[in-house]
Write an enzyme that holds these catalytic residues in place. Structure first.
Site, PDB file in Angstrom:
ATOM      1  N   SER A 133       0.836  -1.200   0.000  1.00  0.00           N
ATOM      2  CA  SER A 133       0.000   0.000   0.000  1.00  0.00           C
ATOM      3  C   SER A 133       0.869   1.246   0.000  1.00  0.00           C
ATOM      4  O   SER A 133       1.986   1.241   0.540  1.00  0.00           O
ATOM      5  CB  SER A 133      -0.842  -0.030   1.278  1.00  0.00           C
ATOM      6  OG  SER A 133      -1.411   1.223   1.541  1.00  0.00           O
ATOM      7  N   TYR A 157      -1.655  -0.775  11.049  1.00  0.00           N
ATOM      8  CA  TYR A 157      -1.948  -1.360   9.726  1.00  0.00           C
ATOM      9  C   TYR A 157      -0.764  -1.129   8.785  1.00  0.00           C
ATOM     10  O   TYR A 157      -0.272  -2.056   8.137  1.00  0.00           O
ATOM     11  CB  TYR A 157      -3.234  -0.758   9.129  1.00  0.00           C
ATOM     12  CG  TYR A 157      -3.370  -1.043   7.663  1.00  0.00           C
ATOM     13  CD1 TYR A 157      -3.686  -2.328   7.221  1.00  0.00           C
ATOM     14  CD2 TYR A 157      -3.143  -0.052   6.698  1.00  0.00           C
ATOM     15  CE1 TYR A 157      -3.769  -2.612   5.854  1.00  0.00           C
ATOM     16  CE2 TYR A 157      -3.234  -0.327   5.346  1.00  0.00           C
ATOM     17  CZ  TYR A 157      -3.545  -1.599   4.936  1.00  0.00           C
ATOM     18  OH  TYR A 157      -3.628  -1.885   3.596  1.00  0.00           O
ATOM     19  N   LYS A 161       2.177  -3.751   6.732  1.00  0.00           N
ATOM     20  CA  LYS A 161       2.625  -3.759   5.329  1.00  0.00           C
ATOM     21  C   LYS A 161       4.146  -3.625   5.251  1.00  0.00           C
ATOM     22  O   LYS A 161       4.807  -4.342   4.494  1.00  0.00           O
ATOM     23  CB  LYS A 161       1.952  -2.624   4.544  1.00  0.00           C
ATOM     24  CG  LYS A 161       0.448  -2.778   4.372  1.00  0.00           C
ATOM     25  CD  LYS A 161       0.096  -4.008   3.565  1.00  0.00           C
ATOM     26  CE  LYS A 161      -1.393  -4.209   3.424  1.00  0.00           C
ATOM     27  NZ  LYS A 161      -1.762  -5.561   2.972  1.00  0.00           N
TER      28      LYS A 161
END
Ligand code: NAD
Ligand code: WQD
Length: 349
Positions: A133, A157, A161
């Protein structure tokens, strides 16, 4: 178009979700077979039934309700199939929720990925595409961001990643047979042009486009625009919105690249390279829906940056891929999906 699944079988984790279902559609149309594993934590099997209907290739899609945290069940999937590659979408993705329940995000996204990587190693499935992302660019302040822009993170979050990207670099260093493309998505929006599949968030949408769509269809009263005093042309936040169909095709190109060359472990930005502001999005969506959308200007949202858009040059050179669909296409397709499915997928099928 290829033979029925003739190009081989791809393991698609999280494949019944938003981006996964659109990618499965492009995979089967390109001639691959897709074996989807998903625990349905944030999706419905209905999406893949519809992909089968749209493509007429239901026989190229196998759905297995499996949680990546259940190692033995996941191993059975590897025992029963031979995969040419894995595309790894499965994960939890709500930024705000990840701040509230970080351990669940680390457990689900990191342990799930470790289980998957162990099994891919054991069963020799070393062509791997990972859903990363733009969040890995953290608080980047120089636009556009290219793949060598410094990485950072601002929430759990985003850290999942970043950590998974590091896992993948380590795995490749330990065994150069691994062939890995890390796709860093910018802001995926849109829906398949049929209006049959699209984004179906549970609860109040966190992201701009699904919120706008729910306002347009009357499920929400108005849009709150988070800040109009950013140093951008109209003061609202600027992002690089990319149509999910373009994004899905990027995965097919990544598989082709993996099949034809050794790429090591390579990150690639998938975006359009063009920024659009919140007000521009509201205007474009109003045009698509044929109605004005009520909005209110409110405080900035914590953690947001003024603008974020990518350089799409490397994706073009490396994957021979570029985004083709416009902001108007994105809005028209979301409106078709949302107006034909105002409550999203039926919940009890
Ligand atoms: P989504 O929630 O629609 O899809 C993710 C899927 O993973 C869901 O179907 C969910 O049920 C499944 N899943 C979650 N945990 C699982 C587990 N332990 N075992 C099996 N399945 C599990 O989200 P999406 O928007 O399609 O995103 C797909 C991927 O792309 C995610 O990894 C996400 O972090 C990443 N991504 C999304 C965006 C975005 O804005 N949508 C942007 C950048 C990156
Ligand atoms: C876009 C713009 C908001 C909602 C997030 C994740 C990122 C990635 C993509 C997964 C911003 C504004 C939003 C609203 C608004 N996901 N906005 N009112 O924050 O760029 O990225 O999704 O990897 O990690 O952080 O996307 O759609 O939430 O916001 O004004 O109700 O819309 O302030 O400028 P974001 P978004």
């Amino acid at each position: 178009m290829g033979d029925v699944g003739g190009l081989g079988t791809v393991l698609v984790t999280g494949g019944s979700g938003y981006i996964g279902s659109h990618t499965v559609l492009e995979l089967v149309q390109a001639g691959y077979k897709a074996v989807v594993v998903d625990n349905l934590a944030n999706s419905s099997e209905e999406s893949l039934k519809r992909v089968g209907e749209i493509t007429g290739k239901q026989d190229c899609i196998e759905f297995l309700e499996v949680d990546l945290l259940h190692f033995d069940k996941l191993e059975n999937v590897f025992k029963e199939h031979e995969f040419i590659a894995c595309i790894h979408f499965a994960g939890l993705k709500a930024v705000g929720e990840s701040v509230k329940i970080p351990l669940m995000y680390y457990e689900n996204n990191l342990t799930g990925t470790l289980n998957l990587l162990r099994l891919c190693t054991a069963y020799g499935c070393k062509n791997f595409v990972f859903s990363s992302s733009a969040t890995v660019y953290g608080m980047a302040d120089k636009m556009p961001v290219s793949e060598d822009t410094q990485l950072g993170s601002t929430n759990p979050y985003g850290r999942t990643k970043l950590f998974i990207e590091e896992f993948l670099r380590d795995v490749h260093t330990s065994d150069p047979e691994w062939n890995i493309v890390i796709l860093r998505y910018f802001n995926p929006v849109g829906a398949h042009e049929s209006g049959r599949i699209g984004e179906d968030p549970s609860g109040i949408p966190n992201n701009l486009m699904p919120f706008i769509a729910q306002v347009a269809v009357g499920r929400r009263e108005f849009l709150s625009i988070f800040g109009d005093d950013y140093p951008t042309p109209d003061g609202t936040g600027v992002r690089d919105y990319i149509h999910v169909t373009d994004l899905a095709k990027g995965h097919v190109q990544a598989l082709r690249k993996l099949a034809s060359s050794k790429v090591g472990c390579t990150p690639v930005n998938l975006g359009t390279g063009k920024g659009a502001s919140v007000l521009e999005m509201v205007k474009a969506f109003s045009k698509a829906a044929g109605k004005d959308l009520p909005y209110k200007l409110v405080e900035r949202r914590a953690g947001d940056i003024a603008e974020l858009y990518c350089s799409p040059d490397f994706a073009r050179d490396f994957l021979h891929w570029e985004a083709k669909l416009t902001l108007d296409d994105m809005c028209a397709d979301v409106w078709r999906w949302q107006s034909q499915n105002p409550e999203g997928y039926p919940r009890s099928e």
